[in-house]
Design a protein around this motif. Structure first.
Motif, PDB file in Angstrom:
ATOM      1  N   ALA A  19      10.871  20.137 -16.080  1.00 38.92           N
ATOM      2  CA  ALA A  19      12.019  20.964 -15.855  1.00 38.92           C
ATOM      3  C   ALA A  19      12.570  20.838 -14.519  1.00 38.92           C
ATOM      4  O   ALA A  19      13.906  20.675 -14.312  1.00 38.92           O
ATOM      5  CB  ALA A  19      11.882  22.392 -16.303  1.00 38.92           C
ATOM      6  N   VAL A  20      11.684  20.656 -13.627  1.00 36.21           N
ATOM      7  CA  VAL A  20      12.162  20.524 -12.244  1.00 36.21           C
ATOM      8  C   VAL A  20      11.494  19.308 -11.620  1.00 36.21           C
ATOM      9  O   VAL A  20      10.113  19.377 -11.584  1.00 36.21           O
ATOM     10  CB  VAL A  20      12.300  21.729 -11.084  1.00 36.21           C
ATOM     11  N   ASP A  21      11.846  18.074 -11.180  1.00 35.41           N
ATOM     12  CA  ASP A  21      11.079  17.091 -10.883  1.00 35.41           C
ATOM     13  C   ASP A  21      11.384  16.649  -9.594  1.00 35.41           C
ATOM     14  O   ASP A  21      12.304  15.777  -9.171  1.00 35.41           O
ATOM     15  CB  ASP A  21      11.506  16.020 -12.027  1.00 35.41           C
ATOM     16  N   PRO A  38      24.380  19.336 -15.856  1.00 33.14           N
ATOM     17  CA  PRO A  38      24.886  19.490 -17.203  1.00 33.14           C
ATOM     18  C   PRO A  38      23.727  20.516 -17.461  1.00 33.14           C
ATOM     19  O   PRO A  38      22.847  21.119 -17.059  1.00 33.14           O
ATOM     20  CB  PRO A  38      24.511  18.358 -17.924  1.00 33.14           C
ATOM     21  N   ASN A  39      24.106  21.186 -18.713  1.00 32.51           N
ATOM     22  CA  ASN A  39      23.073  22.249 -19.487  1.00 32.51           C
ATOM     23  C   ASN A  39      21.654  21.686 -19.356  1.00 32.51           C
ATOM     24  O   ASN A  39      21.414  20.448 -20.017  1.00 32.51           O
ATOM     25  CB  ASN A  39      23.376  22.798 -20.651  1.00 32.51           C
ATOM     26  N   GLY A  40      20.612  22.421 -18.875  1.00 29.81           N
ATOM     27  CA  GLY A  40      19.317  21.812 -19.252  1.00 29.81           C
ATOM     28  C   GLY A  40      18.926  20.864 -18.194  1.00 29.81           C
ATOM     29  O   GLY A  40      17.772  20.371 -18.158  1.00 29.81           O
ATOM     30  N   ALA A  41      19.683  21.180 -17.084  1.00 30.47           N
ATOM     31  CA  ALA A  41      19.179  20.124 -15.999  1.00 30.47           C
ATOM     32  C   ALA A  41      18.242  20.594 -14.896  1.00 30.47           C
ATOM     33  O   ALA A  41      17.851  19.989 -14.204  1.00 30.47           O
ATOM     34  CB  ALA A  41      20.786  19.757 -15.008  1.00 30.47           C
ATOM     35  N   GLU A 210      26.934  26.944 -11.046  1.00 32.43           N
ATOM     36  CA  GLU A 210      28.219  27.238 -11.543  1.00 32.43           C
ATOM     37  C   GLU A 210      28.719  25.773 -12.150  1.00 32.43           C
ATOM     38  O   GLU A 210      28.681  24.813 -11.841  1.00 32.43           O
ATOM     39  CB  GLU A 210      29.339  27.419 -10.456  1.00 32.43           C
ATOM     40  N   HIS A 211      29.274  26.237 -13.158  1.00 33.80           N
ATOM     41  CA  HIS A 211      30.191  24.985 -13.948  1.00 33.80           C
ATOM     42  C   HIS A 211      31.534  24.871 -13.754  1.00 33.80           C
ATOM     43  O   HIS A 211      32.219  23.744 -14.289  1.00 33.80           O
ATOM     44  CB  HIS A 211      29.730  25.520 -15.645  1.00 33.80           C
ATOM     45  N   GLN A 212      32.196  25.843 -13.417  1.00 37.48           N
ATOM     46  CA  GLN A 212      33.619  25.848 -13.180  1.00 37.48           C
ATOM     47  C   GLN A 212      33.961  24.955 -11.935  1.00 37.48           C
ATOM     48  O   GLN A 212      33.620  25.319 -10.780  1.00 37.48           O
ATOM     49  CB  GLN A 212      34.442  27.265 -12.898  1.00 37.48           C
ATOM     50  N   MET A 213      34.408  23.667 -11.959  1.00 36.42           N
ATOM     51  CA  MET A 213      34.483  22.810 -10.792  1.00 36.42           C
ATOM     52  C   MET A 213      35.549  23.331 -10.102  1.00 36.42           C
ATOM     53  O   MET A 213      35.214  23.143  -9.019  1.00 36.42           O
ATOM     54  CB  MET A 213      34.803  21.431 -11.223  1.00 36.42           C
ATOM     55  N   GLY A 229      16.461  17.664 -14.512  1.00 37.87           N
ATOM     56  CA  GLY A 229      15.391  17.971 -13.480  1.00 37.87           C
ATOM     57  C   GLY A 229      15.276  17.249 -12.185  1.00 37.87           C
ATOM     58  O   GLY A 229      14.579  17.585 -11.275  1.00 37.87           O
ATOM     59  N   GLU A 230      15.961  16.155 -11.839  1.00 32.46           N
ATOM     60  CA  GLU A 230      15.849  15.286 -10.723  1.00 32.46           C
ATOM     61  C   GLU A 230      17.343  15.476  -9.995  1.00 32.46           C
ATOM     62  O   GLU A 230      18.374  15.847 -10.520  1.00 32.46           O
ATOM     63  CB  GLU A 230      16.064  13.754 -11.315  1.00 32.46           C
ATOM     64  N   LYS A 231      17.124  15.397  -8.722  1.00 33.20           N
ATOM     65  CA  LYS A 231      18.304  15.461  -7.852  1.00 33.20           C
ATOM     66  C   LYS A 231      18.790  14.171  -7.780  1.00 33.20           C
ATOM     67  O   LYS A 231      18.342  13.234  -7.291  1.00 33.20           O
ATOM     68  CB  LYS A 231      17.823  15.974  -6.346  1.00 33.20           C
ATOM     69  N   ILE A 232      20.447  14.196  -8.466  1.00 36.33           N
ATOM     70  CA  ILE A 232      21.058  12.693  -8.486  1.00 36.33           C
ATOM     71  C   ILE A 232      21.926  12.670  -7.197  1.00 36.33           C
ATOM     72  O   ILE A 232      22.294  11.344  -7.051  1.00 36.33           O
ATOM     73  CB  ILE A 232      21.480  12.557  -9.691  1.00 36.33           C
ATOM     74  N   ALA A 233      22.250  13.554  -6.661  1.00 31.82           N
ATOM     75  CA  ALA A 233      23.340  13.594  -5.492  1.00 31.82           C
ATOM     76  C   ALA A 233      23.403  14.698  -4.784  1.00 31.82           C
ATOM     77  O   ALA A 233      23.051  15.925  -5.166  1.00 31.82           O
ATOM     78  CB  ALA A 233      24.461  13.346  -5.939  1.00 31.82           C
TER      79      ALA A 233
END
Length: 262
Positions: A19-21, A38-41, A210-213, A229-233
Protein backbone atom coordinates in the motif's frame (compact mmCIF):
# COMPACT_ATOMS: atom_id res chain seq x y z
CA UNK A 1 13.34 26.42 8.39
CA UNK A 2 13.73 23.24 10.46
CA UNK A 3 12.27 19.90 9.40
CA UNK A 4 9.54 18.64 11.73
CA UNK A 5 8.55 15.34 10.08
CA UNK A 6 10.85 12.95 8.22
CA UNK A 7 9.72 9.75 6.51
CA UNK A 8 12.38 7.45 5.08
CA UNK A 9 11.77 4.45 2.78
CA UNK A 10 8.41 3.73 4.41
CA UNK A 11 6.72 0.45 3.47
CA UNK A 12 3.30 -0.85 4.52
CA UNK A 13 1.89 -4.14 3.21
CA UNK A 14 -1.47 -5.84 3.59
CA UNK A 15 -1.29 -9.59 2.89
CA UNK A 16 1.24 -9.10 0.13
CA UNK A 17 -0.32 -5.94 -1.32
CA UNK A 18 2.10 -3.03 -1.00
CA UNK A 19 0.00 0.00 0.00
CA UNK A 20 2.95 2.31 0.69
CA UNK A 21 6.12 1.53 -1.24
CA UNK A 22 9.41 3.08 -0.05
CA UNK A 23 7.99 6.57 0.38
CA UNK A 24 10.25 9.43 1.45
CA UNK A 25 8.86 12.67 2.79
CA UNK A 26 10.06 15.77 4.63
CA UNK A 27 7.78 18.44 6.08
CA UNK A 28 9.11 21.71 7.42
CA UNK A 29 7.85 23.39 10.56
CA UNK A 30 5.00 25.89 10.08
CA UNK A 31 4.41 24.74 6.51
CA UNK A 32 1.29 23.55 4.69
CA UNK A 33 1.93 20.40 2.67
CA UNK A 34 -0.47 18.36 0.56
CA UNK A 35 -0.58 14.65 -0.22
CA UNK A 36 -2.50 13.87 -3.41
CA UNK A 37 -3.11 10.96 -5.74
CA UNK A 38 -5.94 8.81 -7.12
CA UNK A 39 -8.10 6.64 -4.89
CA UNK A 40 -6.10 3.72 -3.53
CA UNK A 41 -2.78 5.52 -3.90
CA UNK A 42 -1.89 4.96 -0.22
CA UNK A 43 -2.54 8.43 1.18
CA UNK A 44 -4.73 7.49 4.16
CA UNK A 45 -2.55 4.43 4.81
CA UNK A 46 0.40 6.80 5.15
CA UNK A 47 -1.60 8.95 7.60
CA UNK A 48 -2.44 5.84 9.60
CA UNK A 49 1.26 5.00 9.81
CA UNK A 50 2.12 8.54 10.91
CA UNK A 51 -0.43 8.37 13.74
CA UNK A 52 0.38 4.86 14.94
CA UNK A 53 -2.81 3.15 13.76
CA UNK A 54 -0.67 1.03 11.43
CA UNK A 55 2.84 -0.16 12.17
CA UNK A 56 5.17 0.18 9.16
CA UNK A 57 6.75 -2.97 7.75
CA UNK A 58 9.96 -1.11 6.89
CA UNK A 59 11.43 2.37 6.92
CA UNK A 60 11.36 5.10 9.55
CA UNK A 61 9.07 7.91 10.71
CA UNK A 62 10.63 10.66 12.82
CA UNK A 63 8.97 13.64 14.47
CA UNK A 64 11.56 16.25 15.33
CA UNK A 65 14.15 13.46 15.29
CA UNK A 66 12.20 11.02 17.47
CA UNK A 67 11.45 7.61 15.94
CA UNK A 68 7.69 6.90 15.90
CA UNK A 69 7.58 3.44 14.30
CA UNK A 70 6.58 1.55 17.46
CA UNK A 71 5.01 4.38 19.41
CA UNK A 72 1.28 3.80 20.21
CA UNK A 73 -1.33 6.26 18.93
CA UNK A 74 -2.06 7.85 22.32
CA UNK A 75 1.63 8.58 22.82
CA UNK A 76 1.98 10.04 19.32
CA UNK A 77 -0.91 12.37 20.20
CA UNK A 78 0.93 13.37 23.37
CA UNK A 79 3.99 14.17 21.26
CA UNK A 80 1.93 16.67 19.28
CA UNK A 81 0.32 14.89 16.31
CA UNK A 82 -3.43 15.23 15.76
CA UNK A 83 -5.71 14.37 12.86
CA UNK A 84 -9.15 14.45 11.29
CA UNK A 85 -10.70 11.67 9.23
CA UNK A 86 -12.04 11.29 5.71
CA UNK A 87 -15.42 10.32 7.17
CA UNK A 88 -16.44 12.59 10.04
CA UNK A 89 -15.96 10.88 13.41
CA UNK A 90 -17.58 13.15 15.94
CA UNK A 91 -19.34 12.07 19.12
CA UNK A 92 -22.74 12.76 17.62
CA UNK A 93 -24.79 12.73 20.82
CA UNK A 94 -22.44 15.11 22.63
CA UNK A 95 -22.39 18.88 22.34
CA UNK A 96 -19.85 20.72 20.25
CA UNK A 97 -17.93 21.93 23.28
CA UNK A 98 -17.92 18.44 24.79
CA UNK A 99 -16.33 17.13 21.59
CA UNK A 100 -13.55 19.71 21.86
CA UNK A 101 -13.07 18.89 25.56
CA UNK A 102 -12.45 15.28 24.55
CA UNK A 103 -9.63 16.54 22.33
CA UNK A 104 -8.21 18.47 25.28
CA UNK A 105 -8.14 15.53 27.68
CA UNK A 106 -4.35 15.16 27.67
CA UNK A 107 -3.94 18.80 28.80
CA UNK A 108 -5.81 18.30 32.07
CA UNK A 109 -3.58 18.40 35.16
CA UNK A 110 -6.11 17.00 37.64
CA UNK A 111 -6.38 13.30 38.47
CA UNK A 112 -9.63 11.32 38.66
CA UNK A 113 -9.93 11.67 42.45
CA UNK A 114 -9.66 15.44 42.39
CA UNK A 115 -12.25 15.62 39.63
CA UNK A 116 -14.71 13.42 41.52
CA UNK A 117 -14.29 15.36 44.77
CA UNK A 118 -14.47 18.70 42.95
CA UNK A 119 -11.35 19.98 44.67
CA UNK A 120 -10.43 23.63 43.94
CA UNK A 121 -7.50 22.74 41.60
CA UNK A 122 -9.82 20.46 39.63
CA UNK A 123 -12.46 23.18 39.33
CA UNK A 124 -9.85 25.67 38.08
CA UNK A 125 -8.48 23.12 35.63
CA UNK A 126 -11.95 22.40 34.26
CA UNK A 127 -12.68 26.11 33.90
CA UNK A 128 -9.48 26.66 31.93
CA UNK A 129 -10.20 23.72 29.63
CA UNK A 130 -13.75 24.92 28.95
CA UNK A 131 -12.48 28.43 28.15
CA UNK A 132 -9.91 27.02 25.76
CA UNK A 133 -12.57 24.83 24.13
CA UNK A 134 -14.71 27.92 23.53
CA UNK A 135 -11.69 29.69 22.03
CA UNK A 136 -11.13 26.78 19.64
CA UNK A 137 -14.79 26.81 18.61
CA UNK A 138 -14.60 30.55 17.97
CA UNK A 139 -11.36 30.10 16.02
CA UNK A 140 -12.98 27.43 13.83
CA UNK A 141 -15.95 29.67 13.04
CA UNK A 142 -18.38 28.06 15.49
CA UNK A 143 -18.95 30.92 17.89
CA UNK A 144 -22.16 30.41 19.85
CA UNK A 145 -22.53 26.77 18.76
CA UNK A 146 -20.92 25.18 21.83
CA UNK A 147 -24.17 23.82 23.24
CA UNK A 148 -25.40 22.43 19.91
CA UNK A 149 -25.57 18.63 19.60
CA UNK A 150 -22.81 17.64 17.18
CA UNK A 151 -24.97 15.55 14.86
CA UNK A 152 -27.48 18.43 14.54
CA UNK A 153 -24.90 20.78 13.04
CA UNK A 154 -24.79 21.39 9.28
CA UNK A 155 -22.23 19.33 7.40
CA UNK A 156 -19.71 22.16 7.01
CA UNK A 157 -19.93 22.98 10.72
CA UNK A 158 -19.30 19.33 11.58
CA UNK A 159 -16.13 19.46 9.50
CA UNK A 160 -15.00 22.58 11.37
CA UNK A 161 -15.90 21.00 14.71
CA UNK A 162 -13.71 18.02 13.95
CA UNK A 163 -10.83 20.40 13.29
CA UNK A 164 -11.56 22.33 16.50
CA UNK A 165 -11.42 19.04 18.42
CA UNK A 166 -8.11 18.14 16.78
CA UNK A 167 -6.73 21.57 17.72
CA UNK A 168 -7.83 21.08 21.33
CA UNK A 169 -4.70 19.04 22.04
CA UNK A 170 -2.44 21.87 20.82
CA UNK A 171 -0.76 19.79 18.12
CA UNK A 172 2.51 20.65 16.46
CA UNK A 173 1.48 18.60 13.41
CA UNK A 174 -2.12 18.47 12.15
CA UNK A 175 -3.15 15.86 9.57
CA UNK A 176 -6.32 16.70 7.64
CA UNK A 177 -7.86 13.86 5.62
CA UNK A 178 -9.99 15.42 2.85
CA UNK A 179 -11.16 18.45 4.89
CA UNK A 180 -13.32 19.80 2.03
CA UNK A 181 -14.93 16.50 0.99
CA UNK A 182 -18.61 17.05 0.20
CA UNK A 183 -18.40 20.84 0.44
CA UNK A 184 -19.62 23.38 -2.07
CA UNK A 185 -17.36 26.14 -3.42
CA UNK A 186 -18.08 28.68 -0.68
CA UNK A 187 -17.63 26.12 2.09
CA UNK A 188 -14.34 25.01 0.53
CA UNK A 189 -13.05 28.58 0.39
CA UNK A 190 -13.99 29.06 4.05
CA UNK A 191 -12.08 25.88 4.92
CA UNK A 192 -9.02 27.09 3.00
CA UNK A 193 -9.07 30.32 5.01
CA UNK A 194 -9.29 28.31 8.26
CA UNK A 195 -6.34 26.12 7.26
CA UNK A 196 -4.24 29.20 6.58
CA UNK A 197 -5.20 30.73 9.94
CA UNK A 198 -4.27 27.53 11.78
CA UNK A 199 -0.76 27.78 10.37
CA UNK A 200 -0.39 31.56 10.56
CA UNK A 201 -2.01 32.17 13.97
CA UNK A 202 -1.22 28.96 15.83
CA UNK A 203 2.08 28.02 14.17
CA UNK A 204 0.80 24.51 13.45
CA UNK A 205 2.38 22.42 10.68
CA UNK A 206 -0.28 20.94 8.39
CA UNK A 207 -0.42 18.02 5.96
CA UNK A 208 -3.67 17.58 4.06
CA UNK A 209 -5.02 14.87 1.81
CA UNK A 210 -7.29 16.51 -0.71
CA UNK A 211 -8.93 15.79 -4.06
CA UNK A 212 -10.13 19.31 -4.88
CA UNK A 213 -7.30 20.73 -6.95
CA UNK A 214 -8.54 24.26 -6.35
CA UNK A 215 -7.92 23.73 -2.65
CA UNK A 216 -4.60 21.92 -3.09
CA UNK A 217 -3.11 24.53 -5.40
CA UNK A 218 -4.54 27.42 -3.41
CA UNK A 219 -3.29 26.56 0.06
CA UNK A 220 -0.32 24.18 -0.24
CA UNK A 221 3.32 25.20 -0.35
CA UNK A 222 4.64 21.73 -1.11
CA UNK A 223 2.87 18.79 -2.75
CA UNK A 224 3.71 15.08 -2.72
CA UNK A 225 1.97 12.84 -5.26
CA UNK A 226 1.41 9.11 -4.70
CA UNK A 227 0.30 6.52 -7.22
CA UNK A 228 -0.07 2.82 -6.34
CA UNK A 229 1.79 3.52 -3.10
CA UNK A 230 4.83 5.08 -4.76
CA UNK A 231 5.87 8.71 -4.76
CA UNK A 232 5.86 9.86 -8.38
CA UNK A 233 6.36 13.61 -7.94
CA UNK A 234 6.86 16.34 -5.36
CA UNK A 235 7.54 20.04 -5.24
CA UNK A 236 5.78 23.41 -5.26
CA UNK A 237 2.28 23.59 -6.80
CA UNK A 238 3.32 25.31 -10.02
CA UNK A 239 5.75 22.51 -10.87
CA UNK A 240 3.60 19.58 -9.73
CA UNK A 241 0.57 20.68 -11.73
CA UNK A 242 2.63 20.60 -14.94
CA UNK A 243 4.31 17.25 -14.28
CA UNK A 244 3.22 14.78 -17.00
CA UNK A 245 3.29 11.87 -14.53
CA UNK A 246 0.84 13.69 -12.27
CA UNK A 247 -1.46 14.59 -15.12
CA UNK A 248 -1.53 10.99 -16.35
CA UNK A 249 -1.84 9.26 -12.96
CA UNK A 250 -4.08 11.67 -11.11
CA UNK A 251 -6.14 13.38 -13.79
CA UNK A 252 -6.06 10.91 -16.66
CA UNK A 253 -4.49 10.84 -20.07
CA UNK A 254 -5.07 13.79 -22.36
CA UNK A 255 -5.74 16.33 -19.61
CA UNK A 256 -4.19 19.67 -20.36
CA UNK A 257 -1.68 20.90 -17.80
CA UNK A 258 -3.36 24.28 -17.78
CA UNK A 259 -6.49 22.70 -16.36
CA UNK A 260 -4.94 20.96 -13.37
CA UNK A 261 -6.10 23.69 -11.00
CA UNK A 262 -9.62 24.63 -12.13
Amino acid sequence: MATLLTVRDLVKRFQGVVAVDRVNLEVEERSIAALIGPNGAGKTTLFNCLTGFYRPDAGAIRLDGRLLNRVPPYRIAELGVSRTFQNIRLFGAMTAIENVLVGEHRLGATGPLGAVLRLPPAVRDEHELVERAREMLDFAGLRGRGDAIARSLPYGDQRRLEIARALGSRPRLLLLDEPTAGMNLQESLTMVALIRRIRDNLGTTIILIEHQMRVVMGVSEHITVLDYGEKIAEGPPDLVQRDPRVIEAYLGRGTAAGHVAP
